[in-house]
Design a protein around this motif. Structure first.
Motif, PDB file in Angstrom:
ATOM      1  N   THR A 274       0.825  -1.202   0.000  1.00  0.00           N
ATOM      2  CA  THR A 274       0.000   0.000   0.000  1.00  0.00           C
ATOM      3  C   THR A 274       0.861   1.255   0.000  1.00  0.00           C
TER       4      THR A 274
ATOM      5  N   GLU B 169      -9.495   2.630  -5.061  1.00  0.00           N
ATOM      6  CA  GLU B 169      -9.978   2.029  -6.301  1.00  0.00           C
ATOM      7  C   GLU B 169     -11.304   1.311  -6.068  1.00  0.00           C
ATOM      8  N   SER B 170     -12.143   1.311  -7.078  1.00  0.00           N
ATOM      9  CA  SER B 170     -13.441   0.651  -7.030  1.00  0.00           C
ATOM     10  C   SER B 170     -13.504  -0.449  -8.073  1.00  0.00           C
ATOM     11  N   LEU B 171     -14.265  -1.493  -7.781  1.00  0.00           N
ATOM     12  CA  LEU B 171     -14.450  -2.575  -8.735  1.00  0.00           C
ATOM     13  C   LEU B 171     -15.328  -2.098  -9.884  1.00  0.00           C
TER      14      LEU B 171
ATOM     15  N   ARG C 276      -7.210 -11.825  -2.204  1.00  0.00           N
ATOM     16  CA  ARG C 276      -7.838 -10.903  -1.269  1.00  0.00           C
ATOM     17  C   ARG C 276      -6.870  -9.825  -0.775  1.00  0.00           C
TER      18      ARG C 276
ATOM     19  N   PHE D 149     -10.245  -3.149 -11.253  1.00  0.00           N
ATOM     20  CA  PHE D 149     -10.451  -2.028 -10.351  1.00  0.00           C
ATOM     21  C   PHE D 149      -9.976  -0.745 -11.046  1.00  0.00           C
TER      22      PHE D 149
ATOM     23  N   VAL E  65      -6.772  -7.136  -3.371  1.00  0.00           N
ATOM     24  CA  VAL E  65      -8.054  -6.427  -3.374  1.00  0.00           C
ATOM     25  C   VAL E  65      -8.090  -5.404  -2.253  1.00  0.00           C
ATOM     26  N   ARG E  66      -7.590  -5.781  -1.069  1.00  0.00           N
ATOM     27  CA  ARG E  66      -7.560  -4.840   0.054  1.00  0.00           C
ATOM     28  C   ARG E  66      -6.636  -3.652  -0.239  1.00  0.00           C
TER      29      ARG E  66
ATOM     30  N   GLU F 204      -8.484  -1.316  -2.574  1.00  0.00           N
ATOM     31  CA  GLU F 204      -9.531  -0.588  -1.860  1.00  0.00           C
ATOM     32  C   GLU F 204      -8.933   0.509  -0.981  1.00  0.00           C
ATOM     33  N   ARG F 205      -7.785   0.239  -0.341  1.00  0.00           N
ATOM     34  CA  ARG F 205      -7.136   1.271   0.467  1.00  0.00           C
ATOM     35  C   ARG F 205      -6.676   2.449  -0.389  1.00  0.00           C
TER      36      ARG F 205
END
Length: 217
Positions: free
Chosen positions: A111, A150-152, A139, A166, A142-143, A146-147
């Motif tokens: 991140t 970003e959006s799916l 996963r 994303f 994906v985390r 999201e941090r």
């Protein structure tokens, strides 16, 4: 010839790849757990494939003026992995990707590196949109996406596998910092600068901050 800009964060240096990185790069992609969810996976790469891919990474900077950085740990100089962008011919967008050596998983380094790269893409390269392609079972990545905010957006078939697409748009207000980190919640540490796993793991000396922003006090 495009020059690879060097970025720094609290714990990391994002620098150009060189021939001297081949051993670490080959070891990274020879790890089955690292490559299992990548578009080029799930089988580990041999050394010659890693060399060819490293040449692709270097060449992307020359042809596109953007690309991937080697991630180096500031305190120890250790090779952590890679982060950055690629958009070769036929790619679905300007992709932010990351891959870290397994012994650096769980410390928030993906991140931290990806935030600095994303900040650079929007603030310096003035990109309008960035995507990340992630395997549905990955996963951890994906985390990270999201941090980053970003959006799916979609599910697509890419590199012979189904991938989640994303994405994130450039901020509308350029006068404010593009990315910001939450204030650190320091936890007891066995030693200053020690990496600890899990959310809220940061020792005070390593509070996350984008490379353009001042460290959190």
């Amino acid at each position: 010839m495009a020059e690879t800009q060097i970025l720094t964060t609290e714990r990391l240096v994002l620098r150009p790849f060189g021939q001297g990185d081949l051993d670490d790069y080959a070891a990274l992609y020879a790890d089955r757990e690292v490559v299992r969810y990548l578009a080029g996976g799930p089988e580990p790469w041999d050394r010659s494939r890693s060399w060819r891919h490293l040449a692709f990474v270097r060449g992307h900077w020359q042809l596109k003026g953007t690309g991937m950085w080697a991630i180096e740990h500031r305190e120890s100089g250790a090779f952590v992995g890679s982060v950055g962008f690629w958009e070769p011919e036929g790619w679905p967008g300007f992709e932010l990707a990351w891959a870290l050596a397994r012994h650096f998983w769980g410390f928030g380094l993906a991140t931290e590196a990806a935030r600095a790269a994303l900040d650079h893409a929007f603030a310096v390269w003035r990109k309008d949109r960035v995507i990340s392609l992630i395997h549905p079972e990955n996963r951890a990545s994906v985390r990270v996406a999201e941090r980053l905010g970003e959006s799916l957006l979609d599910r697509i078939h890419h590199g012979g596998r189904e991938m989640l697409l994303f994405g994130i748009e450039a901020p509308a207000n350029e006068a404010t910092p593009i990315l910001s980190f939450p204030r650190c919640q320091p936890t007891p540490s066995p030693g200053e600068g020690t990496l600890q796993r899990g959310d809220g793991w940061l020792a005070p000396a390593f509070c996350l901050a984008p490379h353009r922003l001042a460290p959190v006090p």
